[in-house]
Scaffold this active site. Sequence first.
Site, short mmCIF file in Angstrom:
data_model
loop_
_atom_site.label_atom_id
_atom_site.label_comp_id
_atom_site.label_asym_id
_atom_site.label_seq_id
_atom_site.Cartn_x
_atom_site.Cartn_y
_atom_site.Cartn_z
N GLU A 115 -30.00 -62.09 -20.61
CA GLU A 115 -29.58 -62.31 -22.01
C GLU A 115 -29.98 -63.69 -22.49
O GLU A 115 -30.41 -63.86 -23.63
CB GLU A 115 -28.06 -62.12 -22.15
CG GLU A 115 -27.56 -60.71 -21.90
CD GLU A 115 -27.94 -59.70 -22.98
OE1 GLU A 115 -28.48 -60.11 -24.02
OE2 GLU A 115 -27.70 -58.50 -22.76
N ARG A 119 -32.68 -64.05 -25.56
CA ARG A 119 -32.17 -64.58 -26.84
C ARG A 119 -32.46 -66.07 -27.01
O ARG A 119 -32.94 -66.49 -28.06
CB ARG A 119 -30.66 -64.33 -26.94
CG ARG A 119 -30.32 -62.86 -26.85
CD ARG A 119 -28.90 -62.57 -27.26
NE ARG A 119 -28.41 -61.36 -26.63
CZ ARG A 119 -27.43 -60.60 -27.11
NH1 ARG A 119 -26.82 -60.94 -28.22
NH2 ARG A 119 -27.03 -59.52 -26.47
N ASP A 248 -34.95 -49.80 -19.75
CA ASP A 248 -35.76 -49.92 -20.98
C ASP A 248 -36.84 -51.00 -21.07
O ASP A 248 -38.04 -50.72 -21.03
CB ASP A 248 -34.83 -49.98 -22.21
CG ASP A 248 -33.69 -51.00 -22.10
OD1 ASP A 248 -33.66 -51.76 -21.13
OD2 ASP A 248 -32.83 -51.03 -23.01
N GLU A 382 -32.77 -50.48 -32.27
CA GLU A 382 -33.90 -49.73 -31.68
C GLU A 382 -34.52 -48.66 -32.59
O GLU A 382 -35.73 -48.44 -32.55
CB GLU A 382 -33.46 -49.09 -30.35
CG GLU A 382 -33.20 -50.09 -29.22
CD GLU A 382 -31.87 -50.81 -29.34
OE1 GLU A 382 -30.98 -50.34 -30.09
OE2 GLU A 382 -31.70 -51.87 -28.68
N THR A 468 -38.28 -58.54 -26.37
CA THR A 468 -37.34 -57.42 -26.53
C THR A 468 -36.19 -57.74 -27.48
O THR A 468 -35.43 -56.85 -27.85
CB THR A 468 -36.83 -56.92 -25.17
OG1 THR A 468 -36.24 -55.63 -25.35
CG2 THR A 468 -35.81 -57.88 -24.57
C1 DMJ Z 1 -30.92 -56.57 -27.55
O1 DMJ Z 1 -30.36 -57.68 -26.95
C2 DMJ Z 1 -32.28 -56.26 -26.98
O2 DMJ Z 1 -32.97 -55.41 -27.84
C3 DMJ Z 1 -32.21 -55.64 -25.61
O3 DMJ Z 1 -33.50 -55.24 -25.17
C4 DMJ Z 1 -31.32 -54.43 -25.63
N1 DMJ Z 1 -30.04 -54.68 -26.24
C5 DMJ Z 1 -29.95 -55.42 -27.47
C6 DMJ Z 1 -29.99 -54.60 -28.75
O4 DMJ Z 1 -29.48 -53.36 -28.69
#
Ligand code: DMJ
Length: 488
Positions: A115, A119, A248, A382, A468
């Site tokens: 995370e 981020r 994912d 998503e 992501t």
């Molecule tokens: C985000 O932090 C990112 O997209 C991650 O890959 C998956 N979860 C959240 C959004 O749903």
Amino acid sequence: CCPKGVKCPWVNLLPASDVNALCSYCRAAVLGSPREMMKHAWDNYKRYAWGLNELKPISKQGHSSNLFGNIQGATIVDALDTLYIMEMKEEFKEAKDWVEKNLDFNVNAEISVFEVNIRFVGGLLSAYYLSGEEIFRKKAVELGEKLLPAFNTPTGIPWALLNIKSGIGRNWPWASGGSSILAEFGTLHLEFVHLSHLSGNPVFAEKVMNIRKVLNRLDKPEGLYPNYLNPSSGQWGQHHVSIGGLGDSFYEYLLKAWLMSDKTDEEGKKMYYDAVQAIETHLIRKSSGGLTYIAEWKGGLLEHKMGHLTCFAGGMFALGADGAPSDKTGHHIELGAEIARTCHESYDRTSMKLGPEAFRFDGGVEAIATRQNEKYYILRPEVIETYMYMWRLTHDPKYRQWAWEAVEALEKHCRVDGGYSGIRDVYNNHESHDDVQQSFFLSETLKYLYLLFSDDDILPFEHWVFNTEAHPLPILHKEDGSKEEKQK
Ligand code: DMJ
């Protein structure tokens, strides 16, 4: 075209089907809308939770998640590039000032490596590449260095959790037999390659290349990657395979590593297309009603469930179509389109027109959540992300229409006086708000919406890949060289 004429400040009061037939006045208002949403989300975060990680928009106070330990300011760092792209100059400046004066990694904090990487490191890197402001580069590299002790395991597969003061790592207590998680250790590659590029220190790239090495040595059941890998023994844990939660973004980063390397990373490319082949054979199914979905695989048995998280894969398949063997290009685009349609159905079959956390294809239902604890929507991006890729790659107007339906639903059900909130049950007619404005709503959901209604030359795919968390990172061309090489 606009029934409310110039008196209508909110074109989203129009039926969604009208979006493609608007006059230039209304169109301009449509284009401005995700920006206005961003302003509402940002202003309220600033008013009630400034400097804290996230906002509780109903109780109008800060929200802290244990993912970031006591590192603060997740919303600020996650939102930097969205503010920049939307040309919210004043807001970007106040965010930058906060980073300069307050963003502190010298704290005794146990954090989620994944995370914090997607981020914070991702957010800082994008802010640097977009604005050229040195502070962001400096902070990204400083944080990257703090994350390095996570790789001190017998295999070099990093721990999920790390105390950034003591350098002690561990895994989530719930993860199969002390395993690390595929989507977590597999989602460091893009950021770490850029950290090496910007710092001139090869150590970051070496760490993520070693993850590849470990994975390539292992046998894969039916060519699939289980979600759990033990960092001490280097063996798979439970054989659970998912293109949603826990798996994912590992697949996403294989494809994007190849794209970000200016298509020179042949290993990443091969791993991606081999994985997609196995996913198609073992996980992708069509419902009797004709909806294509991606099931989960548990030791050879299929669970006919698809998560909201899995919906990102529509965009991924379409983005990867270009590199697929020539006879498969159209097929990958088509697969992306089918996943987009299924995910749109998961939204359309709810009362609020917002998608549930997970939906099923069994017991006589299709694309509907059947369990109470899977009916929530937490402002996730998503589905809109997939619409954005499908729009850019096909220009089929239905993707803008579908995105507009989502904008209308967000405005109707998630917008509250104090910002935007998630919803506990999207099948209910009355909102029960969860009182969290997730930082990814600002970094991803609103950014993808903005890009969807903008021209393609804002962050064109020829030059940028999105991490992501939707943080754009530039494609590294051979001639770019690392900072160190340039100094030489
Ligand atoms: C985000 O932090 C990112 O997209 C991650 O890959 C998956 N979860 C959240 C959004 O749903």
